[in-house]
Design a protein around this motif. Structure first.
Motif, mmCIF file in Angstrom:
data_model
loop_
_atom_site.group_PDB
_atom_site.id
_atom_site.type_symbol
_atom_site.label_atom_id
_atom_site.label_comp_id
_atom_site.label_asym_id
_atom_site.label_seq_id
_atom_site.Cartn_x
_atom_site.Cartn_y
_atom_site.Cartn_z
ATOM 1 N N GLN A 159 -43.399 73.679 41.512
ATOM 2 C CA GLN A 159 -43.105 74.573 42.728
ATOM 3 C C GLN A 159 -42.984 75.936 42.457
ATOM 4 O O GLN A 159 -43.768 76.805 43.177
ATOM 5 N N VAL A 165 -46.512 77.293 41.653
ATOM 6 C CA VAL A 165 -47.387 77.375 42.865
ATOM 7 C C VAL A 165 -46.916 78.399 43.596
ATOM 8 O O VAL A 165 -48.035 79.488 43.989
ATOM 9 N N GLN A 166 -45.780 78.663 43.654
ATOM 10 C CA GLN A 166 -45.407 79.937 44.368
ATOM 11 C C GLN A 166 -45.406 81.122 43.669
ATOM 12 O O GLN A 166 -46.270 82.128 44.385
ATOM 13 N N TYR A 167 -45.448 81.116 42.478
ATOM 14 C CA TYR A 167 -45.966 82.352 41.575
ATOM 15 C C TYR A 167 -47.270 82.970 41.937
ATOM 16 O O TYR A 167 -47.463 83.992 42.128
ATOM 17 N N HIS A 168 -48.143 81.728 41.597
ATOM 18 C CA HIS A 168 -49.278 81.965 41.609
ATOM 19 C C HIS A 168 -50.029 82.508 43.228
ATOM 20 O O HIS A 168 -51.055 83.203 43.231
ATOM 21 N N SER A 169 -49.296 81.819 43.914
ATOM 22 C CA SER A 169 -49.636 82.361 45.483
ATOM 23 C C SER A 169 -49.337 83.601 45.665
ATOM 24 O O SER A 169 -50.190 84.259 46.108
ATOM 25 N N GLU A 170 -48.063 84.185 45.370
ATOM 26 C CA GLU A 170 -47.889 85.461 45.530
ATOM 27 C C GLU A 170 -48.665 86.425 44.761
ATOM 28 O O GLU A 170 -49.021 87.525 45.110
ATOM 29 N N GLU A 173 -51.746 85.989 43.868
ATOM 30 C CA GLU A 173 -53.131 85.967 44.305
ATOM 31 C C GLU A 173 -53.259 86.853 45.498
ATOM 32 O O GLU A 173 -54.048 87.727 45.839
ATOM 33 N N LYS A 174 -51.989 86.891 46.527
ATOM 34 C CA LYS A 174 -51.859 87.697 47.680
ATOM 35 C C LYS A 174 -51.843 89.088 47.192
ATOM 36 O O LYS A 174 -52.380 89.935 47.938
#
Length: 427
Positions: free
Chosen positions: A81, A84-89, A91-92
């Motif tokens: 988790q 996933v959260q780190y890569h999501s932020e 990429e944003k």
């Protein structure tokens, strides 16, 4: 109910009351459990609700136990988790920056923050020098450690990307040279084999969503650029160099005009040459005598021939008006009472000599303007573009913007838009 001191168990009055660690203390009774040093609210440390000084604070010990399947599952889920959260932020936030001009207040604030940070850091460092505290890792610290590890990986990859394509040259050993030569030979053999096998064969692949989107965007950008340039140039007159097609049409028109002119001139010359002979024949006089008392017609001897001027006697085969004949004994008789018209003399107009027009100067060859050479093959993606091959010459080039230009392919004579990064200027 009176308050009892946690140390001496005597009544604590408000003037000497000290509340700490969920208990009430006399100010004089609030001491270290080991060395009995008097403590206050600034220098005490509590452990199991008992005050200690910094020196005698008990050290926390840990016992290593085996992770249960539940703990391992929770640890794995937390790790996944977090990634996933780190890569999501990440990429944003990738590629998003806001640049603002530094105001004097902001510069002053940054300098003050830097100074305060250095002062605070050195003060804390001096106070905590030679003092260490072992505490259990809190969730925040674990998150911080994981983030630090991720940042370290990012920095490593960034440094790796920077140092990529940088090499250190060393002398090739005989083994390496032999390996390179063998690899080169194998590569050439395999390339020739694949090239021979695939010669003349075409492979069709379906268009992916990205390819369709790119083609649609290219078409839209091309149309927008074309219409924008069209609106800018509307109502403006431009003098452009004639392309080969226009020059060819002009040349054909001039040749056709010269042919028609000389054709009419030859016809006029022929008419002028024939006119005196025809008029001379018309000037001959015909003398015809009729004996009105007798039934016959007596022809005067040695009467030259003439043409009767009736339009109904026109002979299209011989281009003559009337039939030429002599009135003799066996020929048809003229009508009764016919009298020949009096002879008329004709004076031909003086013939004018024809002066040919002065020769026109030869047209200079059209200028090729700016000439560019094609670096790669290009296939047109719109109706206003042109296709060309490598090493083709593009003449009469006119830059439109930093990415496009207009020109004429000398090999095909087609003119249109082409990408400027596919060609290089020659002159």
């Amino acid at each position: 109910m009176s308050k009892k001191c946690a140390k001496c168990e005597k009544t604590v009055y408000p003037t000497e009351e000290l509340k700490c660690l969920d208990k009430f203390w006399h100010k004089a009774c609030f001491k270290c459990e080991v060395c009995n040093m008097t403590l206050n609210m600034k220098n005490y440390k509590g452990y199991n609700k008992i005050p200690y000084c910094n020196v005698h604070y008990p050290t926390t010990s840990f016992t290593a136990v085996a992770d249960t399947p539940e703990n391992q599952r929770i640890k794995q889920n937390t790790k996944v988790q977090s990634n996933v959260q780190y890569h999501s932020e990440f990429e944003k936030q990738k590629g998003a920056y806001t640049q603002v001009a530094d105001t004097p207040d902001m510069l002053r604030h940054q300098q003050n923050t830097k100074n305060i940070s250095l002062i605070e850091y050195h003060r804390n460092f001096e106070e905590s020098k030679s003092q260490f505290t072992c505490v259990t890792d809190t969730p925040v610290m674990k998150t911080q450690l994981t983030n630090t590890k991720n940042v370290s990986l990012i920095e490593y990859h960034k440094d790796f990307e920077k140092s990529k394509s940088k090499y250190t040259q060393v002398a090739d050993s005989p083994e390496i040279q032999k390996y390179l030569q063998n690899t080169k030979n194998i590569s050439l053999i395999q390339y020739q084999k694949d090239f021979t096998d695939s010669k003349g064969s075409c492979y069709q692949v379906p268009d992916t969503v990205e390819m369709l989107t790119h083609r649609r965007n290219t078409e839209n950008v091309s149309r927008i650029k074309y219409h924008a340039d069209f609106e800018k140039m509307k109502g403006k007159k431009l003098t452009v160099v004639d392309d080969p097609e226009t020059m060819r049409i002009k040349q054909n028109t001039a040749i056709q005009s010269q042919v028609e002119y000389h054709k009419v001139k030859d016809q006029l010359n022929e008419m002028e040459i024939r006119r005196p002979d025809r008029e001379a024949r018309d000037e001959l006089e015909f003398e015809v005598g009729f004996d009105m008392e007798g039934p016959g017609v007596q022809e005067v001897e040695d009467v030259p021939t003439r043409r009767v001027g009736s339009i109904s006697d026109y002979d299209p085969m011989n281009n003559q008006f009337g039939s030429i004949s002599r009135y003799s004994g066996g020929d048809p008789e003229p009508p009764r009472g016919y009298q020949a018209p009096p002879p008329q003399s004709y004076q031909p107009p003086p013939q004018q000599s024809y002066q040919p027009p002065p020769p026109q100067p030869a047209m200079p060859p059209p200028s090729e303007g700016m000439v560019c050479k094609a670096l790669y093959d290009y296939t047109s993606a719109d109706v206003d573009e042109v296709s060309f091959q490598e090493d083709d010459l593009i003449i009469q080039c006119q830059p439109i913007d930093e990415g496009w230009m207009e020109g004429t392919v000398k090999r095909t004579g087609q003119r249109g838009m082409l990408p400027s990064n596919y060609v290089e200027p020659v002159n």
